[in-house]
Design a protein around this motif. Structure first.
Motif, PDB file in Angstrom:
ATOM      1  N   ILE A  78       0.842  -1.209   0.000  1.00 26.09           N
ATOM      2  CA  ILE A  78       0.000   0.000   0.000  1.00 26.09           C
ATOM      3  C   ILE A  78       0.871   1.250   0.000  1.00 26.09           C
ATOM      4  O   ILE A  78       0.617   2.205  -0.747  1.00 26.09           O
ATOM      5  CB  ILE A  78      -0.939  -0.014   1.237  1.00 26.09           C
ATOM      6  CG1 ILE A  78      -1.985  -1.120   1.096  1.00 26.09           C
ATOM      7  CG2 ILE A  78      -1.600   1.348   1.432  1.00 26.09           C
ATOM      8  CD1 ILE A  78      -2.768  -1.403   2.365  1.00 26.09           C
TER       9      ILE A  78
ATOM     10  N   CYS B 284       2.113   1.939  -3.392  1.00 28.33           N
ATOM     11  CA  CYS B 284       1.119   1.813  -4.463  1.00 28.33           C
ATOM     12  C   CYS B 284       0.973   3.122  -5.252  1.00 28.33           C
ATOM     13  O   CYS B 284       0.903   4.213  -4.674  1.00 28.33           O
ATOM     14  CB  CYS B 284      -0.238   1.421  -3.870  1.00 28.33           C
ATOM     15  SG  CYS B 284      -1.537   1.366  -5.108  1.00 28.33           S
ATOM     16  N   LYS B 285       0.916   2.965  -6.568  1.00 25.07           N
ATOM     17  CA  LYS B 285       0.684   4.135  -7.432  1.00 25.07           C
ATOM     18  C   LYS B 285      -0.433   3.815  -8.420  1.00 25.07           C
ATOM     19  O   LYS B 285      -0.409   4.237  -9.571  1.00 25.07           O
ATOM     20  CB  LYS B 285       1.964   4.469  -8.201  1.00 25.07           C
ATOM     21  CG  LYS B 285       3.108   4.912  -7.288  1.00 25.07           C
ATOM     22  CD  LYS B 285       4.269   5.466  -8.109  1.00 25.07           C
ATOM     23  CE  LYS B 285       5.244   6.186  -7.225  1.00 25.07           C
ATOM     24  NZ  LYS B 285       6.300   5.405  -6.676  1.00 25.07           N
ATOM     25  N   ARG B 286      -1.410   3.033  -7.961  1.00 22.82           N
ATOM     26  CA  ARG B 286      -2.459   2.572  -8.872  1.00 22.82           C
ATOM     27  C   ARG B 286      -3.527   3.616  -9.164  1.00 22.82           C
ATOM     28  O   ARG B 286      -4.308   3.447 -10.087  1.00 22.82           O
ATOM     29  CB  ARG B 286      -3.124   1.309  -8.295  1.00 22.82           C
ATOM     30  CG  ARG B 286      -2.208   0.080  -8.347  1.00 22.82           C
ATOM     31  CD  ARG B 286      -2.733  -0.995  -7.433  1.00 22.82           C
ATOM     32  NE  ARG B 286      -4.065  -1.420  -7.804  1.00 22.82           N
ATOM     33  CZ  ARG B 286      -4.324  -2.468  -8.566  1.00 22.82           C
ATOM     34  NH1 ARG B 286      -3.341  -3.198  -9.017  1.00 22.82           N
ATOM     35  NH2 ARG B 286      -5.555  -2.794  -8.864  1.00 22.82           N
ATOM     36  N   CYS B 287      -3.622   4.648  -8.342  1.00 25.91           N
ATOM     37  CA  CYS B 287      -4.605   5.686  -8.661  1.00 25.91           C
ATOM     38  C   CYS B 287      -4.002   7.054  -8.357  1.00 25.91           C
ATOM     39  O   CYS B 287      -2.991   7.161  -7.666  1.00 25.91           O
ATOM     40  CB  CYS B 287      -5.928   5.452  -7.914  1.00 25.91           C
ATOM     41  SG  CYS B 287      -6.013   6.172  -6.284  1.00 25.91           S
TER      42      CYS B 287
ATOM     43  N   LEU C 246      -4.519   9.289  -6.314  1.00 25.13           N
ATOM     44  CA  LEU C 246      -4.375   9.733  -4.923  1.00 25.13           C
ATOM     45  C   LEU C 246      -2.938   9.573  -4.426  1.00 25.13           C
ATOM     46  O   LEU C 246      -2.530  10.223  -3.466  1.00 25.13           O
ATOM     47  CB  LEU C 246      -5.332   8.955  -4.005  1.00 25.13           C
ATOM     48  CG  LEU C 246      -6.826   9.183  -4.241  1.00 25.13           C
ATOM     49  CD1 LEU C 246      -7.654   8.384  -3.247  1.00 25.13           C
ATOM     50  CD2 LEU C 246      -7.181  10.662  -4.148  1.00 25.13           C
ATOM     51  N   CYS C 247      -2.166   8.738  -5.094  1.00 25.25           N
ATOM     52  CA  CYS C 247      -0.756   8.543  -4.681  1.00 25.25           C
ATOM     53  C   CYS C 247       0.049   9.823  -4.860  1.00 25.25           C
ATOM     54  O   CYS C 247       1.032  10.044  -4.167  1.00 25.25           O
ATOM     55  CB  CYS C 247      -0.116   7.389  -5.446  1.00 25.25           C
ATOM     56  SG  CYS C 247       0.233   7.788  -7.170  1.00 25.25           S
TER      57      CYS C 247
ATOM     58  N   LYS D 170      -6.955   3.885   0.746  1.00 25.49           N
ATOM     59  CA  LYS D 170      -5.822   3.978   1.664  1.00 25.49           C
ATOM     60  C   LYS D 170      -5.089   5.315   1.596  1.00 25.49           C
ATOM     61  O   LYS D 170      -4.172   5.550   2.373  1.00 25.49           O
ATOM     62  CB  LYS D 170      -4.821   2.853   1.373  1.00 25.49           C
ATOM     63  CG  LYS D 170      -5.435   1.451   1.438  1.00 25.49           C
ATOM     64  CD  LYS D 170      -6.003   1.150   2.812  1.00 25.49           C
ATOM     65  CE  LYS D 170      -6.415  -0.297   2.947  1.00 25.49           C
ATOM     66  NZ  LYS D 170      -7.058  -0.561   4.250  1.00 25.49           N
ATOM     67  N   CYS D 171      -5.450   6.168   0.659  1.00 21.18           N
ATOM     68  CA  CYS D 171      -4.803   7.479   0.562  1.00 21.18           C
ATOM     69  C   CYS D 171      -5.869   8.569   0.642  1.00 21.18           C
ATOM     70  O   CYS D 171      -7.035   8.340   0.303  1.00 21.18           O
ATOM     71  CB  CYS D 171      -4.020   7.594  -0.742  1.00 21.18           C
ATOM     72  SG  CYS D 171      -2.789   6.296  -0.925  1.00 21.18           S
TER      73      CYS D 171
ATOM     74  N   VAL E 221     -10.370   0.594  -7.525  1.00 21.81           N
ATOM     75  CA  VAL E 221      -8.945   0.296  -7.690  1.00 21.81           C
ATOM     76  C   VAL E 221      -8.317  -0.121  -6.360  1.00 21.81           C
ATOM     77  O   VAL E 221      -7.468  -1.000  -6.314  1.00 21.81           O
ATOM     78  CB  VAL E 221      -8.213   1.531  -8.270  1.00 21.81           C
ATOM     79  CG1 VAL E 221      -6.710   1.286  -8.323  1.00 21.81           C
ATOM     80  CG2 VAL E 221      -8.727   1.838  -9.661  1.00 21.81           C
ATOM     81  N   CYS E 222      -8.741   0.504  -5.282  1.00 22.59           N
ATOM     82  CA  CYS E 222      -8.069   0.291  -3.989  1.00 22.59           C
ATOM     83  C   CYS E 222      -8.654  -0.854  -3.175  1.00 22.59           C
ATOM     84  O   CYS E 222      -7.988  -1.367  -2.274  1.00 22.59           O
ATOM     85  CB  CYS E 222      -8.141   1.580  -3.167  1.00 22.59           C
ATOM     86  SG  CYS E 222      -6.911   1.666  -1.853  1.00 22.59           S
TER      87      CYS E 222
ATOM     88  N   PHE F 183      -6.999  -4.062  -1.491  1.00 24.84           N
ATOM     89  CA  PHE F 183      -6.168  -4.064  -0.280  1.00 24.84           C
ATOM     90  C   PHE F 183      -7.004  -4.393   0.961  1.00 24.84           C
ATOM     91  O   PHE F 183      -6.619  -5.226   1.770  1.00 24.84           O
ATOM     92  CB  PHE F 183      -5.473  -2.714  -0.107  1.00 24.84           C
ATOM     93  CG  PHE F 183      -4.374  -2.468  -1.105  1.00 24.84           C
ATOM     94  CD1 PHE F 183      -3.309  -3.345  -1.228  1.00 24.84           C
ATOM     95  CD2 PHE F 183      -4.412  -1.360  -1.936  1.00 24.84           C
ATOM     96  CE1 PHE F 183      -2.296  -3.125  -2.150  1.00 24.84           C
ATOM     97  CE2 PHE F 183      -3.404  -1.128  -2.862  1.00 24.84           C
ATOM     98  CZ  PHE F 183      -2.342  -2.005  -2.970  1.00 24.84           C
TER      99      PHE F 183
END
Ligand code: SF4
Length: 312
Positions: free
Chosen positions: A118, A121-124, A126-127, A191-192, A217-218, A221
């Motif tokens: 997590i 993570c750079k999947r969305c 919000l990172c 998570k972000c 996407v999140c 987790f």
């Protein structure tokens, strides 16, 4: 049609004709039934409707997987080899595979591994604006999890869930149930930190709920965390978390007041998890009149868990 496919069709018929209550009968009961004269199903332990619904969902998934395998084997005119037949029939002719139960140390190691994923993570998007990812924290062996929608200002700054004013109220809610924060696991679906104005992460009052894409996407987790912890109960804090975890678009008002079956997309649970929706503590801070209803919700969980309110 190959013999193996005919056999599978017969197995399907048998499988679909059994009631979920039959699938839930303990093995000892089933074995005993073979030796005594026709026991009544009323003698079997009662199962609540959510457990039956859980088995029904598992059955649907198994049928769907096996159907795809049969269709594929038939279309490809596959040879009825032993390996092929076994591969196809496994989901319906074998008992549901049980995951090995993990020790608290093994669960913690898995949760730590998920937390590290997590944090990187750079999947969305919000990172790009988070100060810290907020994986969640608590007892790896928790019977009860509290899950909200996403981190806010304080959580983003410290990387821990529910530590601002809303978190302090959640601590009080947990204490009123006769539990400590360390007894439960607390986390969020996203998570972000979702922000109204992502260019100003230092601004207060800049929180928003995660949108549908961010949740989609999140959510893998939180699903992996739930699978690792294997709780019996989840309290969904607020409508966003409740709708995502119950997989129902009804309002929070319509979802409150009863237990639902937890719905996960990416992992298969070994046992049903009951989920109850209540108000997010931040909403209770804005609308103290709702605290009475939230307490009634928590008392439902306490009754299920056999918890007593601590003496004042
Ligand atoms: S919100 Fe979730 S999916 Fe998006 S970057 Fe953070 S951890 Fe990854």
């Amino acid at each position: 049609m190959k013999d193996s496919v005919r056999a599978l069709a017969a197995e399907f018929k048998q499988f679909l004709s059994t009631r979920e209550e039959d699938d839930l009968m303990p093995a000892a009961y089933t074995q005993a039934a073979a030796h005594v004269s026709a026991p009544s199903k009323a003698d079997a332990p009662a199962q609540d409707h959510l457990t039956i619904e859980f088995v029904r969902e598992k059955k649907k998934k198994a049928v769907s997987a096996a159907t795809s395998a049969v269709v594929s084997a038939t279309q490809n005119n596959a040879p009825a080899g032993a390996a092929n037949a076994q591969e196809i029939s496994l989901p319906i002719s074998q008992p549901m595979p049980q995951e090995k139960s993990m020790s608290a140390a093994e669960k913690q190691a898995l949760l730590d591994e998920i937390a590290e994923e997590i944090k990187s993570c750079k999947r969305c998007p919000l990172c790009k604006t988070r100060l810290n990812a907020v994986p969640g924290e608590g007892n790896p062996n928790a019977t009860l999890m509290f899950i909200g929608e996403g981190p806010g200002f304080d959580e983003d700054h410290q990387g821990r869930p529910f530590i601002g004013r809303a978190g302090q109220l959640l601590d009080k809610m947990i204490a009123a149930m006769g539990l400590k924060r360390e007894d439960v696991f607390i986390g969020n679906i996203a998570k972000c930190h979702p922000m109204v104005n992502p260019e100003n992460p230092e601004a207060h009052g800049n929180d928003r709920a995660p949108n549908a894409v961010e949740i989609a996407v999140c959510r893998k987790f939180i699903e992996r965390q739930i699978a690792a912890i294997s709780p019996k109960y989840i309290v969904a804090l607020g409508g966003v978390a409740a709708k995502a975890l119950i997989s129902d678009t009804k309002s929070l008002g319509a979802l409150r007041g009863k237990f639902h079956l937890l719905h996960l997309d990416s992992v298969e649970l070994k046992a049903p998890v009951k989920i109850l929706a209540t108000y997010h503590p931040a909403a209770l801070l804005r609308n103290p009149n709702w605290k009475k209803d939230a307490w009634a919700d928590l008392q439902m969980v306490m009754a299920e868990m056999g918890l007593q309110r601590p003496q004042a």
